[in-house]
Design a protein around this motif. Structure first.
Motif: not given
Lengths: 194, 842
Positions: B621-627, B707-712, B762-777
């Motif tokens: 699960p990558l958060g936001d329903g992404r799997k 994986r390295v992401y930029k900020f969403p 890390a692991g809290d519900d408030e911890y921000p989820i990872v950005p989408d694939e379009e932000d993968l750099i």
């Protein structure tokens, strides 16, 4: 790894009473030798074990005997130098110690009065052996000095006694520390096992 | 139970006890401590002082013996007495596999243990196990033909000839007609054939070549698997002992670490200076440094004069934006007086050799007059050494040959050489410096002695290092001379004869006298700024003897130099935060090939595990329903990062070449800072990769394939969350905290409460989820705990198009450099949590 833990008691037999040696009337016979006389050969390791068992049974009853009996063994028994190393269970080494302390006579056929002195309690046989070696060295040194002292009695006696007492003090302090340390480690082990 | 005669027989026939009841090992010596009874100590019952003392002395002796036997009685078996790094698996059951002094003990133990001893079954020739003598016929046939051949070649005088031919032409030009005159060398360039190994090793080198120090390494290191050699070489991967920390120490703090880098390929060029220069210019060698490189003074001049080396990227010829092939070092030979021809070496990693070779040949033919290109792969070997004791090791092991003239000018390389022993860092030597002279066989000066530092050496050394007279006095290194290389290899005497000479020396420990017939081994050492190492070039056949002595040099700081494998090579680069070729350059074809290979290996690792114990990639699960993992979970899935226009590449094209281009760090820096707007568009048309160093802001350990992401960019809400996370991480440990004036009590509690609220763990519900694939750099190519920095770092590659698009976004321009730092989010493959990190171009 779980293993059975033991304690090793280093024991000396001291003879304070009448000398059994034939030369008891010899005025020049050093006190030291009288004190550290050889033990008769018929006091074997087996007899020592039996004596300890009897003592424990008398003092602590069947419970004590049951506790102590599991790991009791004489690992070193030298009659010529009146020294033994006794292995006993770690948790109940004090029972063995008590039995030894209450031993006033050698076992049956002999019946000579004896003081059994536990000089070192250690967790490994190596340290017990080291202690015996250290004491033997000490005794050799003192015997040498005693002989020298006999030769020139007047001059050296004072010095000798001074040295002797200081050495004695030193040993006392050392022993204190050692017993403390051993006690500490014993407590630690117990607390760990808890 | 049936009587099974095939089972082991018990050692003594009389012993009928069942096998399980018999003690496996012979009983330990009894722990009974001997004690003298009183009756023997005091024979007549009389107690006197002398006997008393003797009794106690006896007691001391017997107890000491008891202690000694107890120590021995810990029952270490013979094969366990061998140093850890020399232990063999076979040593535990084959007495032949332990050192000679332990063999009787091992044999005895095997007998006691009732183990059958098998001899000669674990080597070559006779085959192993059940197959046993399967190849018996083969062997016989081979021996028969060998005998025949020997009979034919016994003819005198011509035997010499054929041997010469053999050594010069390699395996392919093996003498067929021994009466023919020695062949003239071919004018067209041909790939070199590996030297013909001894017959008993030949079958093991059909598809690969052993390094000169193979036998040393194969005893002490994990090699590449026999069926999967790397770049057609059997290369040590890592020593058998634990090495991660010791490698770090040896490379930076104490001692030295050496690699047999004979697998590095050397291409020889020979032509007039203009032709070689033209060739290098055509291949855009060290693009970006041209100003220095080809200037008539300074570093470039020294390089072309042959007193310095130059390391840089070499490119293919085609296109406005030429494709980088590899990082190479180019070494010029000092011009031989009276000759207008020059020679040069190009040293390249074997993974890029063939590509470079093809390009070089084509470029060489274009030059007028044309350049003669030579493949010197199996003629020149090399050793790389690194660490504070590296220079002293080399100074002691590589001793110049004795010269006829006793009064040597004090500024020739061979006179300067011993003075350099106290150099502890390659940086102290002039940049890219080079020293070359002939050395004598180091086996004649074995065991090596610790290099001595003279009293006045320090002052002299400083003078030497600042002046560096080698620039003037360096003569043509004989390693450029083919005959010198071959002669040195041929003249090497056998270990046996060297031993005999050493044995004849009157005083033990003294070195035997040198003879005029001793080989003069051409040697060239250079300092590489790129890899922070000293590289020693030697004729292929002489590497082994130098290597052996190198490994036994007693460092002044204690211990011997260590040896490393491929993994250690990468580790030291990683600890310096430098990308290493080809592993960290998927933008080059060589690096791309490596990436494909690694992908397979990781996938294999995964499939090997039982179903219940491996990561189910599709359900992450990558958060936001992404799997599910982004892209191929075992790979740095670069193809997903290709721009739309390049998206539909067919598989075969991908296998052949990297769809990306490598972008040099200087250029990348320029484009990111939008300094070079004119060329930016050109760069953006072709997908480019550039290497960066990633260091973590908070916690987390980036590993390979992370994986390295930029900020969403399209989710401002999420972006704000990540930024606040960064802010809170800053406020947790600001640099000048103590300087702050103390807050009043209610304020402190408020601030504390606020900080608690602010930073979700890390692991809290408030911890921000990872950005989408379009932000993968990009992806991490090497990541681990970095001992040099004391925290995890990584080397990653980022796609230029994805990063720059972010900058052109306008609104988020500050994002790329937030607070003066370039921030990103790193997520390990198979993990759901993203971690804050920052990157810098390296």
């Amino acid at each position: 790894m779980v293993r059975v833990k033991n304690r090793y008691l280093t024991v000396n037999y001291l003879y304070t009473g009448q000398s059994r040696a034939s030369n008891k009337n010899d005025a020049t016979f050093p006190e030291l030798l009288q004190f550290h006389q050889p033990t008769p050969d018929d006091f074997t390791a087996g007899k020592l074990v039996r004596a300890i068992r009897d003592g424990v049974l008398e003092l602590f009853g069947d419970y004590g005997l049951g506790m102590v009996n599991t790991g009791l063994k004489v690992t070193y028994h030298s009659t010529a130098t009146s020294t033994s190393i006794i292995r006993c269970p770690q948790a109940h080494y004090e029972m063995v110690w008590a039995a030894l302390t209450f031993m006033t006579k050698l076992p049956k056929p002999n019946d000579a009065p004896v003081v059994v002195r536990v000089v070192r309690v250690s967790g490994t046989i190596k340290k017990a052996e080291e202690e015996v070696i250290r004491r033997a060295r000490d005794l050799i040194l003192r015997a040498k000095m005693a002989e020298a002292g006999r030769a020139e009695a007047g001059l050296v006696t004072n010095m000798l006694t001074a040295v002797d007492t200081s050495a004695h003090k030193e040993r006392e302090r050392e022993k204190q520390v050692l017993v403390d340390v051993d006690m500490d480690s014993a407590e630690e082990n117990e607390s760990e096992s808890d | 139970m049936t009587d099974n005669t095939k089972k082991r027989k018990s050692p003594s026939t009389g012993n009928s006890a069942p096998a399980a009841k018999r003690p496996r090992f012979p009983p330990r010596p009894s722990r009974n401590i001997a004690a003298t009874p009183s009756s023997t100590a005091y024979p007549n019952g009389q107690v006197n002082v002398a006997q008393f003392m003797r009794a106690h002395e006896n007691e001391i002796r017997s107890l000491e013996n008891a202690m000694k036997s107890a120590r021995k009685g810990l029952s270490r078996r013979a094969f366990q007495l061998v140093p850890r790094d020399l232990r063999r698996r076979t040593g535990s059951h084959n007495p032949q596999r332990v050192p000679r002094r332990l063999r009787p003990q091992a044999r005895r133990e095997a007998k006691d243990d009732n183990t059958p001893i098998k001899k000669g079954k674990s080597g070559s020739g006779v085959g192993k196990g059940a197959k046993g003598w399967l190849r018996k016929e083969d062997i016989k046939k081979r021996n028969r033909t060998k005998d025949k051949r020997q009979k034919v070649t016994v003819r005198p005088t011509e035997g010499e000839h054929s041997r010469h031919n053999d050594s010069s032409g390699g395996r392919k030009s093996a003498p067929t007609d021994s009466t023919a005159p020695p062949k003239k060398r071919k004018n067209f360039a041909a790939l070199a054939a590996p030297p013909t190994p001894a017959s008993r090793f030949r079958r093991r080198q059909v598809h690969k070549t052993w390094l000169p120090s193979h036998l040393f390494h194969t005893k002490r290191a994990t090699m590449t698997p026999p069926k999967e050699p790397l770049w057609r070489f059997a290369i040590p991967l890592s020593p058998a002992v634990k090495t991660y920390r010791t490698t770090h120490r040896a490379a930076t703090e104490r001692g030295a670490i050496a690699w047999d880098m004979s697998y590095m390929a050397t291409i020889g060029l020979e032509a007039a200076e203009e032709s070689i220069t033209g060739l290098l210019k055509a291949l855009q060698f060290a693009k970006g440094d041209e100003g220095f490189l080809w200037s008539m003074r300074g570093r470039g001049k020294k390089w072309r004069d042959g007193s310095r080396i130059w390391e840089g990227w070499i490119h293919e010829r085609e296109g406005t934006l030429p494709k980088p092939i590899a990082q190479v070092a180019v070494i010029w030979s000092v011009q031989r007086p009276g000759s207008n021809k020059r020679k040069a070496f190009i040293r390249v990693h074997p993974s890029a050799f063939l590509r470079l070779w093809n390009v070089v040949i084509r470029a060489a033919n274009v030059q007028k007059p044309s350049v003669i290109v030579d493949d010197l792969r199996f003629e020149i070997g090399s050793i790389e050494i690194m660490g504070p004791a590296a220079m002293e090791t080399l100074c002691s092991v590589l001793t110049p040959t004795a010269t006829e003239t006793s009064d040597l000018p004090s500024d020739v390389p061979r006179a300067i050489w011993p003075r350099l022993a106290s150099v502890t860092r390659p940086g102290e030597l002039p940049q890219n410096a080079l020293v070359a002279f002939n050395i004598s066989d180091p086996r004649l000066r074995h065991p090596p002695k610790t290099a001595s530092v003279l009293d006045d050496a320090e002052d002299k050394l400083l003078g030497t290092l600042t002046e560096w007279p080698v620039d003037r006095t360096q003569t043509t290194p004989s390693i450029f001379d083919r005959t010198a290389r071959l002669a040195s290899g041929r003249l090497l005497s056998s270990q046996q004869s060297i031993n005999r000479r050493k044995g004849a020396v009157a005083v033990p420990g003294q070195y035997p006298d040198l003879r005029p017939t001793d080989p003069q081994i051409p040697m060239l050492t250079y300092v590489s700024k790129n890899s922070n190492t000293l590289t020693v070039l030697l004729p292929w056949k002489c590497v082994k003897s130098v290597w052996k002595c190198l490994m036994q040099y007693p460092c002044s700081s204690g211990g011997n130099p260590r040896f490393g494998g491929l993994q250690e090579r990468r580790q030291v680069d990683f600890e310096r935060s430098m990308p290493s070729f080809p592993f960290d350059f998927p933008g080059t074809d060589a690096g791309w090939e490596w990436e494909l290979k690694e992908r397979e290996a990781r996938k294999h690792e995964w499939t090997k595990r039982p179903r219940g114990k491996r990561i189910e990639w599709t359900s992450i699960p990558l958060g936001d329903g992404r799997k599910g993992e982004v892209g191929d979970p075992w790979a740095c899935d670069w193809t997903r990062l290709l721009p739309e226009s390049h998206g539909n590449l067919d598989e075969e094209a991908q296998i052949l070449a990297s769809p990306f281009r490598y972008l040099a760090s200087a250029q990348a820096e320029g484009i990111l800072a939008s300094r070079s707007e004119a060329t930016s568009q050109e760069f953006l048309d072709i997908p480019h990769l550039f290497t960066v160093k990633v260091s973590m802001v908070q916690r987390g350990m980036p590993t390979d394939c992370a994986r390295v992401y930029k900020f969403p960019s399209k989710k401002p809400e999420l972006q704000k969350k990540w930024l606040s996370l960064y802010e809170s991480s800053k406020s947790k440990n600001p640099p000048g905290k103590s300087a702050k004036k103390p807050l009043s009590h209610p304020n402190t509690t408020q601030a504390l409460a606020a900080s608690l609220l602010e930073s979700p763990k890390a692991g809290d519900d408030e911890y921000p989820i990872v950005p989408d694939e379009e932000d993968l750099i990009g992806f991490v190519t090497t990541g681990n705990f970095n001992l040099a920095e004391g925290r995890p770092t990584a080397i990653a590659n980022l796609v230029l198009q994805r990063v720059v698009a972010l900058e052109d976004g306008g609104v988020l321009k500050t994002d790329s450099r937030y607070d003066g730092k370039r921030l990103c989010i790193v997520r390990e493959a198979g993990q759901t949590l993203g971690r804050l990190a920052m990157w810098d171009v390296v």
